[in-house]
Design a protein around this motif. Structure first.
Motif, PDB file in Angstrom:
ATOM      1  N   TYR A 175       0.849  -1.204   0.000  1.00  0.00           N
ATOM      2  CA  TYR A 175       0.000   0.000   0.000  1.00  0.00           C
ATOM      3  C   TYR A 175       0.883   1.252   0.000  1.00  0.00           C
ATOM      4  N   ARG A 176       1.950   1.233   0.815  1.00  0.00           N
ATOM      5  CA  ARG A 176       2.854   2.390   0.914  1.00  0.00           C
ATOM      6  C   ARG A 176       3.593   2.609  -0.401  1.00  0.00           C
ATOM      7  N   ILE A 177       4.039   1.520  -1.033  1.00  0.00           N
ATOM      8  CA  ILE A 177       4.742   1.629  -2.315  1.00  0.00           C
ATOM      9  C   ILE A 177       3.825   2.232  -3.381  1.00  0.00           C
ATOM     10  N   ALA A 178       2.516   1.901  -3.271  1.00  0.00           N
ATOM     11  CA  ALA A 178       1.552   2.410  -4.258  1.00  0.00           C
ATOM     12  C   ALA A 178       1.131   3.845  -3.968  1.00  0.00           C
ATOM     13  N   GLY A 179       1.640   4.431  -2.862  1.00  0.00           N
ATOM     14  CA  GLY A 179       1.350   5.827  -2.574  1.00  0.00           C
ATOM     15  C   GLY A 179       0.249   6.044  -1.566  1.00  0.00           C
ATOM     16  N   TYR A 180      -0.155   5.002  -0.850  1.00  0.00           N
ATOM     17  CA  TYR A 180      -1.194   5.121   0.166  1.00  0.00           C
ATOM     18  C   TYR A 180      -0.602   4.860   1.548  1.00  0.00           C
ATOM     19  N   SER A 181      -1.294   5.321   2.571  1.00  0.00           N
ATOM     20  CA  SER A 181      -0.829   5.080   3.933  1.00  0.00           C
ATOM     21  C   SER A 181      -0.864   3.586   4.248  1.00  0.00           C
ATOM     22  N   SER A 182       0.161   3.103   4.933  1.00  0.00           N
ATOM     23  CA  SER A 182       0.192   1.691   5.326  1.00  0.00           C
ATOM     24  C   SER A 182      -1.008   1.337   6.196  1.00  0.00           C
ATOM     25  N   TYR A 183      -1.468   2.287   6.999  1.00  0.00           N
ATOM     26  CA  TYR A 183      -2.574   2.023   7.924  1.00  0.00           C
ATOM     27  C   TYR A 183      -3.923   1.894   7.213  1.00  0.00           C
ATOM     28  N   SER A 184      -3.984   2.352   5.962  1.00  0.00           N
ATOM     29  CA  SER A 184      -5.232   2.166   5.212  1.00  0.00           C
ATOM     30  C   SER A 184      -5.492   0.690   4.941  1.00  0.00           C
ATOM     31  N   ALA A 185      -4.448  -0.130   5.041  1.00  0.00           N
ATOM     32  CA  ALA A 185      -4.616  -1.573   4.873  1.00  0.00           C
ATOM     33  C   ALA A 185      -5.251  -2.218   6.092  1.00  0.00           C
ATOM     34  N   LEU A 186      -5.424  -1.463   7.171  1.00  0.00           N
ATOM     35  CA  LEU A 186      -5.954  -2.008   8.416  1.00  0.00           C
ATOM     36  C   LEU A 186      -7.430  -1.656   8.630  1.00  0.00           C
ATOM     37  N   ILE A 187      -7.941  -0.695   7.907  1.00  0.00           N
ATOM     38  CA  ILE A 187      -9.312  -0.223   8.123  1.00  0.00           C
ATOM     39  C   ILE A 187     -10.283  -1.108   7.332  1.00  0.00           C
ATOM     40  N   PRO A 188     -11.175  -1.814   8.017  1.00  0.00           N
ATOM     41  CA  PRO A 188     -12.104  -2.718   7.327  1.00  0.00           C
ATOM     42  C   PRO A 188     -12.906  -2.008   6.240  1.00  0.00           C
ATOM     43  N   ILE A 189     -13.188  -2.702   5.172  1.00  0.00           N
ATOM     44  CA  ILE A 189     -13.920  -2.235   3.994  1.00  0.00           C
ATOM     45  C   ILE A 189     -13.095  -1.206   3.211  1.00  0.00           C
ATOM     46  N   TYR A 190     -12.610  -0.158   3.919  1.00  0.00           N
ATOM     47  CA  TYR A 190     -11.820   0.882   3.247  1.00  0.00           C
ATOM     48  C   TYR A 190     -10.556   0.287   2.636  1.00  0.00           C
ATOM     49  N   ASN A 191      -9.972  -0.700   3.328  1.00  0.00           N
ATOM     50  CA  ASN A 191      -8.763  -1.315   2.773  1.00  0.00           C
ATOM     51  C   ASN A 191      -9.061  -2.005   1.433  1.00  0.00           C
ATOM     52  N   SER A 192     -10.283  -2.549   1.282  1.00  0.00           N
ATOM     53  CA  SER A 192     -10.661  -3.174   0.009  1.00  0.00           C
ATOM     54  C   SER A 192     -10.882  -2.128  -1.069  1.00  0.00           C
ATOM     55  N   ILE A 193     -11.472  -0.998  -0.681  1.00  0.00           N
ATOM     56  CA  ILE A 193     -11.687   0.091  -1.641  1.00  0.00           C
ATOM     57  C   ILE A 193     -10.345   0.601  -2.179  1.00  0.00           C
ATOM     58  N   VAL A 194      -9.390   0.802  -1.263  1.00  0.00           N
ATOM     59  CA  VAL A 194      -8.061   1.267  -1.664  1.00  0.00           C
ATOM     60  C   VAL A 194      -7.388   0.231  -2.560  1.00  0.00           C
ATOM     61  N   LEU A 195      -7.559  -1.048  -2.218  1.00  0.00           N
ATOM     62  CA  LEU A 195      -6.937  -2.102  -3.023  1.00  0.00           C
ATOM     63  C   LEU A 195      -7.474  -2.076  -4.448  1.00  0.00           C
ATOM     64  N   MET A 196      -8.785  -1.813  -4.609  1.00  0.00           N
ATOM     65  CA  MET A 196      -9.348  -1.721  -5.959  1.00  0.00           C
ATOM     66  C   MET A 196      -8.706  -0.568  -6.731  1.00  0.00           C
ATOM     67  N   ARG A 197      -8.389   0.531  -6.040  1.00  0.00           N
ATOM     68  CA  ARG A 197      -7.717   1.653  -6.696  1.00  0.00           C
ATOM     69  C   ARG A 197      -6.299   1.261  -7.108  1.00  0.00           C
ATOM     70  N   ILE A 198      -5.640   0.507  -6.242  1.00  0.00           N
ATOM     71  CA  ILE A 198      -4.265   0.096  -6.530  1.00  0.00           C
ATOM     72  C   ILE A 198      -4.212  -0.812  -7.759  1.00  0.00           C
ATOM     73  N   ILE A 199      -5.144  -1.760  -7.825  1.00  0.00           N
ATOM     74  CA  ILE A 199      -5.123  -2.693  -8.956  1.00  0.00           C
ATOM     75  C   ILE A 199      -5.923  -2.158 -10.145  1.00  0.00           C
ATOM     76  N   ARG A 200      -6.482  -0.928  -9.974  1.00  0.00           N
ATOM     77  CA  ARG A 200      -7.192  -0.222 -11.036  1.00  0.00           C
ATOM     78  C   ARG A 200      -8.398  -1.003 -11.546  1.00  0.00           C
ATOM     79  N   ARG A 201      -9.175  -1.468 -10.591  1.00  0.00           N
ATOM     80  CA  ARG A 201     -10.414  -2.175 -10.900  1.00  0.00           C
ATOM     81  C   ARG A 201     -11.586  -1.414 -10.281  1.00  0.00           C
ATOM     82  N   PRO A 202     -12.828  -1.631 -10.765  1.00  0.00           N
ATOM     83  CA  PRO A 202     -13.985  -0.871 -10.282  1.00  0.00           C
ATOM     84  C   PRO A 202     -14.200  -1.038  -8.780  1.00  0.00           C
TER      85      PRO A 202
END
Length: 564
Positions: free
Chosen positions: A25-52
């Protein structure tokens, strides 16, 4: 698994996501802690992998998430430069744990502008197939599911060979309870005949909001509560199945929660009043027809009556070749070659075989014959055939273990039953020696209590009780073919958490469905017809074909216009 256990499992999964992906997450330009927040971590992951973003919803839908998770695992690996086939294989074989290796043990770079299109035709095919399966699984699990009627327990309302569409959303779609299961398969994988699911983990019972409640005399599809078999008509060791993997049954709901039901001489009474059946409900009852002139099966069929046990023929020119051709369809009762007497099903000897081998056969007319008729059919039969009498067969009460509650203290059967009160959530019932057999299965199996009987004391969860309050609603299901239906009279109440849905549409209907494909004949008057409704059944197949033709003509005209 309870709701509390499910919540703990959910939190553990979020912690696993954080431990596996925080660095990425940090390498992709997001806060490492965003990977810990339920649901939001999935939303951020979709942005990282560029999916809807709406893919997040699919990740939390049971069964569908089993298809989505491998896709997301592979997309995450590719987003950080792990594009090879071997990387994808490692990701799948490790169940996504390959992400730990990427996160901790190698230096990776985030590929923000990676090409999302498949590089090969095969890759396109795999992607399209996965999406198609996901959409079909969502429809199958939460909206509409196809079923086939294999038995005659609802004749003449639903026929053997009716292909149904069953609505999951009318009564509220039940979320799958078996967390790990093959998509769009019930309890068995075709061909290899092995189990299609894992018994654990089990999700808690949850149901989406309903459009309507089950109404009295609705036809309902449900999981057979008494199911302990892997394969019907085969003796084997008991099999305990999860609720949503028990065999699918379809019956008419004749009793609702809180009703007092009784059956007197085959007639259903609800709260002391005779139950009025819908127009399209056609309960069948057994009759014995008598005629000194003999009863012609051919004339019965001409009158629309084909629900009888057998026909008897004498064959004058039997030989080995004819016998070999017929032996799978007949029962021999007299093997005298000059007077060869056989029994067949209601359809008689196969016409093609009779013509091919020039079989000299004549039907033996019997003076009495057991028939299964609706009340209207019985009235018409007396008027249209030369019968001496037509007597409805009604069983008298005898103590037995064959019918619910399968206890010798009760003398109930198909025609004489009850009165019995159908449990309603929150209602209490007195528990004593007489009533306990009626509600033991509910208390012990359906509502998961520890039950002990010590002489005159009944203990539930180690406490002596005099009354019991039910935790959910229950229903009473019966077939319209009253003497050829295994239903609530045999195994009791149907719990609410066993309800699947409401049959709404017959999209195909085939006569002779169980007799082999060469004997199939479409029932045109039933194809594209509704299951419920008032008045005579009407097929909308002609309208469908008409609309299809108009659509194709419009498409042709539009293409021709563009060409010009």
């Amino acid at each position: 698994m309870t709701l509390a256990q499910l919540f703990i499992f959910f939190i553990l999964c979020q912690i696993l996501i954080f431990l596996k992906l925080w660095k990425l997450y940090r390498i992709a330009g997001y806060s490492s802690y965003s990977a810990l927040i339920p649901i939001y971590n999935s939303i951020v992951l979709m942005r990282i992998i560029r999916r809807p973003t709406w893919w997040v919803v699919l990740l939390y839908i049971p069964i569908v998430n089993l298809l989505m998770l491998p896709v997301v695992w592979i997309e995450t690996s590719r987003s950080f430069g792990r594009n090879s086939i071997s990387d994808s294989v490692y990701t799948l074989l490790s169940l996504g744990l390959f992400g730990f290796y990427i996160n901790y043990f190698i230096n990776v770079e985030y590929k923000k502008d990676r090409d999302l299109k498949a590089k090969t035709k095969f890759g396109e095919f795999i992607g399209s197939t996965i999406y198609a399966i996901i959409i079909a699984t969502i429809v199958h699990a939460y909206f509409l599911q196809p079923f086939i009627i294999p038995t005659g327990s609802l004749e003449k309302s639903l026929l053997v060979g009716d292909f149904l569409l069953v609505s999951k959303f009318h009564y509220g779609a039940r979320l799958p309870q078996t967390a790990i299961s093959m998509p769009m398969m019930h309890d068995t994988i075709p061909l290899i005949k092995s189990r299609s699911y894992l018994k654990k983990p089990q999700l808690p019972y949850l149901r989406l909001p309903k459009l309507q409640k089950i109404k009295r005399n609705d036809i309902v599809v449900f999981n057979w509560p008494a199911d302990t078999v892997r394969q019907f008509f085969k003796k084997e060791k008991r099999v305990d199945k999860p609720i949503d993997k028990k065999s699918n049954y379809v019956k008419r709901c004749v009793g609702l929660p809180g009703d007092t039901l009784s059956i007197v001489d085959g007639i259903i009474y609800i709260n002391g009043t005779k139950s009025e059946m819908p127009y399209r409900a056609n309960p069948l009852f057994p009759y014995l027809a008598y005629s000194s002139q003999g009863i012609s099966s051919r004339k019965l069929i001409q009158n629309g009556i084909d629900d009888f046990n057998f026909r008897k023929y004498v064959i004058k020119n039997i030989n080995q070749q004819i016998f070999d051709e017929l032996k799978s369809q007949i029962n021999v009762i007299d093997n005298d070659l000059k007077n060869f007497v056989v029994l067949t099903g209601p359809k008689g000897l196969p016409i093609k075989t009779v013509k091919k081998y020039r079989i000299q056969a004549s039907e033996i007319l019997e003076s009495k014959k057991k028939l299964f008729l609706t009340e209207k059919e019985a009235e018409n039969l007396i008027k249209t055939m030369p019968l001496d009498s037509l007597v409805q067969l009604i069983k008298i009460k005898t103590f037995n273990e064959d019918f619910f509650p399968n206890n010798l203290k009760y003398n109930w059967n198909e025609d004489q039953f009850g009165p019995i009160t159908i449990p309603k959530a929150g209602d209490s019932v007195e528990i004593n020696k007489v009533s306990f057999p009626l509600y033991k299965k509910i208390i012990q199996d359906y509502e998961k209590n520890d039950v002990k009987v010590l002489k005159n004391r009944i203990l539930i969860n180690n406490q002596e009780i005099k009354t019991y309050a039910f935790k959910q609603d229950y229903f009473w299901m019966m077939g319209d073919n009253r003497h050829n239906s295994e239903d609530s009279r045999s195994w009791g109440f149907v719990p609410e958490d066993h309800i699947i849905g409401k049959p709404v549409f017959i999209w195909m209907s085939i006569d002779g469905f169980m007799d082999g494909i060469s004997n199939w004949k479409p029932r045109w008057n039933r194809i594209f017809s509704t299951v419920g409704g008032e008045g005579e059944r009407k097929s909308y197949f002609g309208y469908f074909v008409g609309l299809l033709i108009i659509w194709q003509v419009l498409v042709f005209i539009r293409k021709r216009g563009k060409t010009n």
